[in-house]
Design an enzyme around this catalytic site. Sequence first.
Site, PDB file in Angstrom:
ATOM      1  N   SER A  69       0.830  -1.203   0.000  1.00  0.00           N
ATOM      2  CA  SER A  69       0.000   0.000   0.000  1.00  0.00           C
ATOM      3  C   SER A  69       0.866   1.254   0.000  1.00  0.00           C
ATOM      4  O   SER A  69       1.974   1.264   0.528  1.00  0.00           O
ATOM      5  CB  SER A  69      -0.915   0.041   1.217  1.00  0.00           C
ATOM      6  OG  SER A  69      -1.744  -1.086   1.265  1.00  0.00           O
TER       7      SER A  69
HETATM    8  N1  SAH Z   1      -1.019  -4.594   4.015  1.00  0.00           N
HETATM    9  C1  SAH Z   1      -0.191  -4.617   2.822  1.00  0.00           C
HETATM   10  C2  SAH Z   1      -1.006  -4.520   1.566  1.00  0.00           C
HETATM   11  C3  SAH Z   1      -1.373  -5.839   1.105  1.00  0.00           C
HETATM   12  S1  SAH Z   1      -2.291  -5.905  -0.401  1.00  0.00           S
HETATM   13  C4  SAH Z   1       0.837  -3.510   2.896  1.00  0.00           C
HETATM   14  O1  SAH Z   1       1.292  -3.171   3.933  1.00  0.00           O
HETATM   15  O2  SAH Z   1       1.262  -3.007   1.899  1.00  0.00           O
HETATM   16  C5  SAH Z   1      -3.690  -6.798   0.168  1.00  0.00           C
HETATM   17  C6  SAH Z   1      -3.444  -8.208   0.623  1.00  0.00           C
HETATM   18  O3  SAH Z   1      -4.707  -8.744   0.995  1.00  0.00           O
HETATM   19  C7  SAH Z   1      -2.901  -9.135  -0.460  1.00  0.00           C
HETATM   20  O4  SAH Z   1      -1.714  -9.712  -0.022  1.00  0.00           O
HETATM   21  C8  SAH Z   1      -4.011 -10.163  -0.655  1.00  0.00           C
HETATM   22  O5  SAH Z   1      -3.522 -11.470  -0.930  1.00  0.00           O
HETATM   23  C9  SAH Z   1      -4.711 -10.109   0.686  1.00  0.00           C
HETATM   24  N2  SAH Z   1      -6.080 -10.611   0.697  1.00  0.00           N
HETATM   25  C10 SAH Z   1      -7.060 -10.405  -0.209  1.00  0.00           C
HETATM   26  N3  SAH Z   1      -8.199 -11.041   0.156  1.00  0.00           N
HETATM   27  C11 SAH Z   1      -7.920 -11.670   1.331  1.00  0.00           C
HETATM   28  C12 SAH Z   1      -8.670 -12.513   2.209  1.00  0.00           C
HETATM   29  N4  SAH Z   1      -9.951 -12.857   1.964  1.00  0.00           N
HETATM   30  N5  SAH Z   1      -8.062 -12.987   3.313  1.00  0.00           N
HETATM   31  C13 SAH Z   1      -6.774 -12.682   3.593  1.00  0.00           C
HETATM   32  N6  SAH Z   1      -6.010 -11.896   2.807  1.00  0.00           N
HETATM   33  C14 SAH Z   1      -6.570 -11.397   1.681  1.00  0.00           C
END
Ligand code: SAH
Length: 218
Positions: A69
């Site tokens: 993010s």
């Molecule tokens: N928090 C991260 C951003 C991650 S992007 C940061 O610091 O940059 C969003 C993440 O959510 C991805 O890795 C994706 O695989 C996960 N995700 C999407 N749907 C999900 C679900 N139902 N359960 C767990 N993780 C999920």
Amino acid sequence: MSERLQGIGMTSRRTRGRMIERLKQQGIKDPGILAVMNDTPRHIFVDEALSSRSYEDTALPIGYNQTISQPYIVAKMTELLLAGGPLSNVLEIGTGCGYQTAVLAQLVDKVYSVERIGPLLKKAKNYLWDLKINNVSFQHSDGSWGWPEKAPFEGILVTAAPSEIPASLLQQMAIGGVMLIPVGTNTQELHKIVRSKTGYRDEIIEAVTFVPFLTGRE
Ligand code: SAH
């Protein structure tokens, strides 16, 4: 790893300083959050080929069609989550590369983080280990179910966008608890939900862009 931790060395400290200035201009005020983001090496969470861009205010690819993010959104969600005071336990859905997890873990007592993509979770665990952050428990699962065994949570932070808020997450909020969650498909809005004894208050904060919340595990 120590080399990579130092990484681009002084350059990285300076560019991180510029990132903090930008966050202040964008309205982030919490000195605790700014200090933690100033001290957390964001470049170790992205592939080396992208390290030099890791302090730009943009989302970057982390593999498996996912992104880290944008710093502004990490700061903003953390600030909104902590606005009511310190939190003892926070559930994070969407560990990704673990950058948001690392920021959060330095500001609350305990983080429970759930990720559906196994190899991403493994990398995130290693990065947090390298940073000596050890107040995080991880689970490889579909976050639609939350983490019932550890509920209720004073805070829930979701970093992928579902089309509707999963009922189990609402149920796992403590009374007085707060949840930050992006909701929507084509256009998304960041919601701040606060649970009281009598129900839930839902406030829309601003338009956002997150990867979709998906079901199942990979
Ligand atoms: N928090 C991260 C951003 C991650 S992007 C940061 O610091 O940059 C969003 C993440 O959510 C991805 O890795 C994706 O695989 C996960 N995700 C999407 N749907 C999900 C679900 N139902 N359960 C767990 N993780 C999920």
